[in-house]
Design a protein around this motif. Structure first.
Motif, PDB file in Angstrom:
ATOM      1  N   ASP A  28     -14.878 -63.415  11.336  1.00 56.28           N
ATOM      2  CA  ASP A  28     -13.739 -62.573  10.930  1.00 56.28           C
ATOM      3  C   ASP A  28     -12.442 -63.370  10.981  1.00 56.28           C
ATOM      4  O   ASP A  28     -11.577 -63.238  10.105  1.00 56.28           O
ATOM      5  N   TYR A  29     -12.307 -64.175  12.020  1.00 60.09           N
ATOM      6  CA  TYR A  29     -11.088 -64.982  12.154  1.00 60.09           C
ATOM      7  C   TYR A  29     -10.973 -65.987  11.003  1.00 60.09           C
ATOM      8  O   TYR A  29      -9.895 -66.153  10.426  1.00 60.09           O
ATOM      9  N   LEU A  30     -12.084 -66.635  10.651  1.00 56.58           N
ATOM     10  CA  LEU A  30     -12.055 -67.594   9.537  1.00 56.58           C
ATOM     11  C   LEU A  30     -11.712 -66.888   8.226  1.00 56.58           C
ATOM     12  O   LEU A  30     -10.941 -67.407   7.407  1.00 56.58           O
ATOM     13  N   ASP A  31     -12.274 -65.700   8.031  1.00 58.00           N
ATOM     14  CA  ASP A  31     -11.940 -64.908   6.840  1.00 58.00           C
ATOM     15  C   ASP A  31     -10.443 -64.613   6.795  1.00 58.00           C
ATOM     16  O   ASP A  31      -9.810 -64.692   5.733  1.00 58.00           O
ATOM     17  N   ALA A  32      -9.901 -64.249   7.956  1.00 58.11           N
ATOM     18  CA  ALA A  32      -8.473 -63.911   8.016  1.00 58.11           C
ATOM     19  C   ALA A  32      -7.619 -65.126   7.668  1.00 58.11           C
ATOM     20  O   ALA A  32      -6.606 -65.006   6.962  1.00 58.11           O
ATOM     21  N   LEU A  33      -8.018 -66.307   8.138  1.00 59.02           N
ATOM     22  CA  LEU A  33      -7.269 -67.529   7.807  1.00 59.02           C
ATOM     23  C   LEU A  33      -7.281 -67.767   6.298  1.00 59.02           C
ATOM     24  O   LEU A  33      -6.253 -68.099   5.693  1.00 59.02           O
ATOM     25  N   ARG A  34      -8.457 -67.604   5.707  1.00 61.54           N
ATOM     26  CA  ARG A  34      -8.564 -67.841   4.257  1.00 61.54           C
ATOM     27  C   ARG A  34      -7.786 -66.800   3.447  1.00 61.54           C
ATOM     28  O   ARG A  34      -7.443 -67.036   2.296  1.00 61.54           O
ATOM     29  N   SER A  35      -7.533 -65.661   4.068  1.00 63.49           N
ATOM     30  CA  SER A  35      -6.769 -64.598   3.386  1.00 63.49           C
ATOM     31  C   SER A  35      -5.272 -64.726   3.627  1.00 63.49           C
ATOM     32  O   SER A  35      -4.502 -63.844   3.210  1.00 63.49           O
ATOM     33  N   GLY A  36      -4.893 -65.773   4.316  1.00 66.87           N
ATOM     34  CA  GLY A  36      -3.461 -66.010   4.523  1.00 66.87           C
ATOM     35  C   GLY A  36      -2.967 -65.726   5.927  1.00 66.87           C
ATOM     36  O   GLY A  36      -1.801 -65.984   6.237  1.00 66.87           O
ATOM     37  N   GLY A  37      -3.823 -65.162   6.773  1.00 66.72           N
ATOM     38  CA  GLY A  37      -3.424 -64.914   8.151  1.00 66.72           C
ATOM     39  C   GLY A  37      -3.256 -66.219   8.914  1.00 66.72           C
ATOM     40  O   GLY A  37      -3.826 -67.245   8.548  1.00 66.72           O
ATOM     41  N   GLN A  38      -2.475 -66.166   9.947  1.00 69.98           N
ATOM     42  CA  GLN A  38      -2.262 -67.372  10.750  1.00 69.98           C
ATOM     43  C   GLN A  38      -2.299 -67.045  12.236  1.00 69.98           C
ATOM     44  O   GLN A  38      -1.536 -67.599  13.036  1.00 69.98           O
ATOM     45  N   GLY A  39      -3.193 -66.128  12.597  1.00 66.08           N
ATOM     46  CA  GLY A  39      -3.350 -65.796  14.001  1.00 66.08           C
ATOM     47  C   GLY A  39      -3.909 -66.980  14.771  1.00 66.08           C
ATOM     48  O   GLY A  39      -4.492 -67.896  14.203  1.00 66.08           O
ATOM     49  N   ARG A  40      -3.730 -66.932  16.074  1.00 71.03           N
ATOM     50  CA  ARG A  40      -4.233 -68.042  16.895  1.00 71.03           C
ATOM     51  C   ARG A  40      -5.760 -67.986  16.975  1.00 71.03           C
ATOM     52  O   ARG A  40      -6.357 -66.898  16.847  1.00 71.03           O
ATOM     53  N   PRO A  41      -6.426 -69.123  17.172  1.00 68.61           N
ATOM     54  CA  PRO A  41      -7.894 -69.113  17.287  1.00 68.61           C
ATOM     55  C   PRO A  41      -8.346 -68.202  18.433  1.00 68.61           C
ATOM     56  O   PRO A  41      -7.696 -68.172  19.486  1.00 68.61           O
ATOM     57  N   PRO A  42      -9.432 -67.489  18.265  1.00 66.96           N
ATOM     58  CA  PRO A  42      -9.907 -66.558  19.305  1.00 66.96           C
ATOM     59  C   PRO A  42     -10.632 -67.298  20.434  1.00 66.96           C
ATOM     60  O   PRO A  42     -11.842 -67.133  20.638  1.00 66.96           O
ATOM     61  N   LEU A  43      -9.882 -68.106  21.153  1.00 63.01           N
ATOM     62  CA  LEU A  43     -10.487 -68.959  22.194  1.00 63.01           C
ATOM     63  C   LEU A  43     -11.059 -68.148  23.343  1.00 63.01           C
ATOM     64  O   LEU A  43     -11.886 -68.657  24.106  1.00 63.01           O
ATOM     65  N   GLU A  44     -10.637 -66.897  23.472  1.00 67.32           N
ATOM     66  CA  GLU A  44     -11.185 -66.058  24.540  1.00 67.32           C
ATOM     67  C   GLU A  44     -12.688 -65.831  24.364  1.00 67.32           C
ATOM     68  O   GLU A  44     -13.402 -65.546  25.327  1.00 67.32           O
ATOM     69  N   LEU A  45     -13.182 -65.986  23.120  1.00 62.14           N
ATOM     70  CA  LEU A  45     -14.625 -65.817  22.879  1.00 62.14           C
ATOM     71  C   LEU A  45     -15.441 -66.872  23.617  1.00 62.14           C
ATOM     72  O   LEU A  45     -16.614 -66.667  23.928  1.00 62.14           O
ATOM     73  N   LEU A  46     -14.819 -68.020  23.881  1.00 63.89           N
ATOM     74  CA  LEU A  46     -15.545 -69.139  24.504  1.00 63.89           C
ATOM     75  C   LEU A  46     -16.090 -68.777  25.884  1.00 63.89           C
ATOM     76  O   LEU A  46     -17.120 -69.310  26.309  1.00 63.89           O
ATOM     77  N   THR A  47     -15.387 -67.897  26.586  1.00 64.21           N
ATOM     78  CA  THR A  47     -15.813 -67.555  27.955  1.00 64.21           C
ATOM     79  C   THR A  47     -16.116 -66.069  28.123  1.00 64.21           C
ATOM     80  O   THR A  47     -16.546 -65.658  29.199  1.00 64.21           O
TER      81      THR A  47
END
Length: 252
Positions: A18-37
């Protein structure tokens, strides 16, 4: 700083996608690093393995590092672990999808970050590709793995798309001997030119023909180079001169 290695589960991969889709759609949110842990989105690997936050100067250094870190995990299990490779690209997101000079991240297709089992896209994963190339060929993969982590060079694309060539150590050594410039750490100028004698496309065509009449799998790179016809002579001469120079430097 070292971080315990984990794998993303289906929920984690879906949110990452979803995050990658958002980037390709023009979004510039920060990477969801919280998923890592996040225990709801990821899990520890069975062994105590850690990875370090570090900047890799090129894909060869990255491939060498990943082989060292993952050496305790069976390769046959590692290579198909979608969750593991997804977790790793998220961990190194600043390198696989860096902020460009316009202050934005330009995400590519999902298969560059989330492993795709389709052969046409399998090696195009930005971390598995270098890991696999280094696993097969060690430093002889230098031609395939020059350049920054987020870019895939022409030699990698052309040679990994032909499995029989990519898996052949002698052929990969021969390509590196001919076309890799150890001074610059990149391909020699003109080596990838289209429709030129002795360049990459011709190398692929000629080697595929030679494979019908020679046991290339049993040959060293220098043996494969010796089989190439006269159109490759300029590249052979350059390789010979480089080898001579390296010998002189080594003696000093």
């Amino acid at each position: 700083m070292s971080t315990p290695l984990r794998t993303l589960n289906e929920k984690g991969i879906a949110l990452y996608r979803d995050y990658l889709d958002a980037l390709r759609s023009g979004g510039q949110g920060r990477p969801p690093l919280e998923l890592l842990t996040d225990p709801w989105c990821s899990a520890k690997v069975p062994l105590e393995i850690t990875v370090e936050e570090r900047a890799f100067p090129n894909k060869l250094a990255l491939g060498r590092y990943l082989n060292e870190v993952l050496r305790l995990l069976p390769h046959a299990q590692v290579e198909r672990q979608v969750g593991l490779w997804s977790w790793l690209t998220l961990f190194y997101f600043d390198q696989v999808c860096p902020v460009n000079r316009h202050g934005r991240r330009a995400a590519g297709p999902d298969y560059r970050y989330i492993l795709d089992a389709d052969f046409r896209r399998f090696y195009r994963h930005l971390l598995l590709g270098p890991y696999y190339a280094y696993k097969l060929h060690g430093d002889s993969a230098a031609l395939l793995l020059y350049g920054p982590v987020h870019q895939t060079n022409q030699f990698f694309i052309e040679l990994t798309s032909r499995q029989a060539l990519f898996a052949n150590r002698g052929v990969m050594e021969a390509a590196t001997l001919l076309y890799h410039d150890p001074k610059t750490g990149r391909a020699k100028r003109g080596a990838g030119a289209k429709d030129k004698p002795g360049t990459l496309r011709r190398f692929i065509d000629v080697v595929q023909q030679l494979d019908l009449t020679h046991d290339l799998f049993s040959m060293r790179g220098s043996d494969v180079v010796a089989l190439l016809p006269a159109e490759f002579d300029p590249w052979k001469e350059q390789a010979k001169a480089q080898k001579s120079l390296l010998r002189r430097l080594f003696k000093k």
